[in-house]
Design an enzyme around this catalytic site. Structure first.
Site, PDB file in Angstrom:
ATOM      1  N   SER A   1      12.507   6.743  28.380  1.00  0.00           N
ATOM      2  CA  SER A   1      13.100   7.770  27.531  1.00  0.00           C
ATOM      3  C   SER A   1      12.421   7.779  26.160  1.00  0.00           C
ATOM      4  CB  SER A   1      14.608   7.558  27.442  1.00  0.00           C
ATOM      5  OG  SER A   1      15.270   8.679  26.916  1.00  0.00           O
TER       6      SER A   1
ATOM      7  N   ASP B   1      17.269  15.238  35.545  1.00  0.00           N
ATOM      8  CA  ASP B   1      17.039  14.809  34.171  1.00  0.00           C
ATOM      9  C   ASP B   1      16.341  15.976  33.462  1.00  0.00           C
ATOM     10  OD1 ASP B   1      16.038  13.707  31.792  1.00  0.00           O
ATOM     11  OD2 ASP B   1      15.546  11.793  32.736  1.00  0.00           O
TER      12      ASP B   1
ATOM     13  N   HIS C   1      19.095  11.073  34.340  1.00  0.00           N
ATOM     14  CA  HIS C   1      18.511  10.281  33.266  1.00  0.00           C
ATOM     15  C   HIS C   1      19.130   8.885  33.259  1.00  0.00           C
ATOM     16  CE1 HIS C   1      16.176   9.937  29.606  1.00  0.00           C
ATOM     17  NE2 HIS C   1      17.214   9.350  29.017  1.00  0.00           N
TER      18      HIS C   1
END
Length: 355
Positions: free
Chosen positions: A200, A295, A325
């Site tokens: 991320s 995501d 995610h």
């Protein structure tokens, strides 16, 4: 219905939501038969649907917490839902350089491997929207990668916004990498045995670091691992639009992170923010990119993979079309997270066995 009754109903729904998250995947698949979310032909996996529904019950997509609350929530989720590493993996905390003083790091060493010698090493940058996340929130993931890949992992605690806005984090990461490859730390790190990785926001910092390494003419690492990386701050991709209300990472929360991280007036297409804009892609190391199809960063990952491949960089895309995610940090309840960690570890082993 009176307020107290509404509260009871909400609590019951949350309890049932938690039960679904904890049930075996086959049972959850049956419970959601014909009712799983589909986006652009990608059907969400059963346990990912259950987790998404539970999060939606617990918070509105546009309800932003305080920074302190957000940090506490992420750490609590990790402690409850992240599979811990094997006890055979040794850990110790050390201090490593940053751009403005030393920063804490944790060294994970699988049994039989020296924790200070020149051995295959993953320099890991945790996720959390540049605002939250810590060594502790990614302890299980880093420990399991060390164990399954048979390599040392160094998890680095860069500075967080809003206390330290951009470019504090990217400067910390560059300062630490520079010290590592120049032999200025207690760890013996050979660039030819070094991989840089993160998830991320940590995937963003990994991609930005690769740009910075090329600009600074520093030795390139052996490889890079980008787990659902954020590489384009325009936030205009199709998956960003299609999944704007995805409970794990809604568009409002992404915007909140960026507004806390990036100073007002800063060009968000600067390659040290949006690594997709880098003009140094062709100088980079081989890459693995992991991403889920539910995501909002699905298209970021594909666009970056395409850009690296077009620049001549050997790049492997590992897609999980039904995943959300942060699924590699939800491994107690999402089996595909374990699969992704195992495949990432196998790729890391292959990188060194094939050299």
């Amino acid at each position: 219905m009176v307020k107290s009754e509404v509260g009871v109903v909400s609590k019951v729904k949350q309890i049932w939501g938690l039960v679904k998250v904890l049930l075996p995947e086959a049972v959850v698949r049956w419970l959601y038969a014909g009712r799983r979310t589909e986006v652009a032909g990608r059907v969400i996996d059963p346990k990912a649907q259950a987790v998404s529904d539970l999060v939606a019950l617990m918070r509105a997509s546009d309800d932003m917490p305080t920074v302190e609350e957000s940090r506490a929530q992420l750490l609590a989720m990790a402690r409850k839902l992240e599979q811990p590493a094997s006890e055979s993996v040794g850990t110790r905390d050390i201090m490593l350089p940053g751009a403005d003083g030393e920063r804490r790091a944790r060294v994970y060493t699988p049994s039989g491997l020296a924790d200070t010698g020149s051995v295959p090493t993953l320099f890991y940058l945790h996720g959390g929207g540049w605002v939250q996340g810590a060594i502790e929130s990614h302890d299980g993931l880093c420990g399991r990668l060390a164990d399954l890949a048979g390599m040392r992992v160094v998890s680095y605690d860069y500075r967080l916004a809003p206390e330290h806005p951009w470019p504090a984090a990217v400067d910390d990461v560059l300062a630490c990498y520079t010290a590592l490859v120049r032999g200025e730390t207690e760890l013996a790190v050979d660039p030819a045995q070094l991989v840089v990785g993160g998830d991320s926001a940590g995937g963003n910092l990994t991609a930005v670091l690769m740009h910075d390494i090329a600009v600074q003419s520093l030795p390139m690492p052996k490889a890079q691992v980008l787990i659902y990386p954020a590489v384009d701050a325009r936030l205009s991709s199709q998956s960003m639009q299609d999944l704007s209300d995805q409970p794990l990472l809604p568009a409002a929360r992404i915007a909140w992170y960026l507004n806390l991280y990036i100073p007002k007036g800063q060009d968000r297409l600067d390659p040290r923010v949006s690594a997709l804009m880098s003009d140094r892609l062709g100088q980079q190391s081989q890459a693995l990119i992991v991403v889920g199809g539910h995501d909002p960063l699905w298209d970021d990952a594909h666009a970056y993979c395409d850009a690296l491949q077009a620049a001549g960089v050997a790049t492997t895309l590992l897609p999980f079309p039904g995943q959300i995610h942060a699924f590699l940090s939800l491994t107690k309840v999402i089996p595909q997270g374990n699969e992704a960690i195992e495949k990432t570890a196998r790729w890391l082993r292959d990188v060194f066995e094939g050299s």
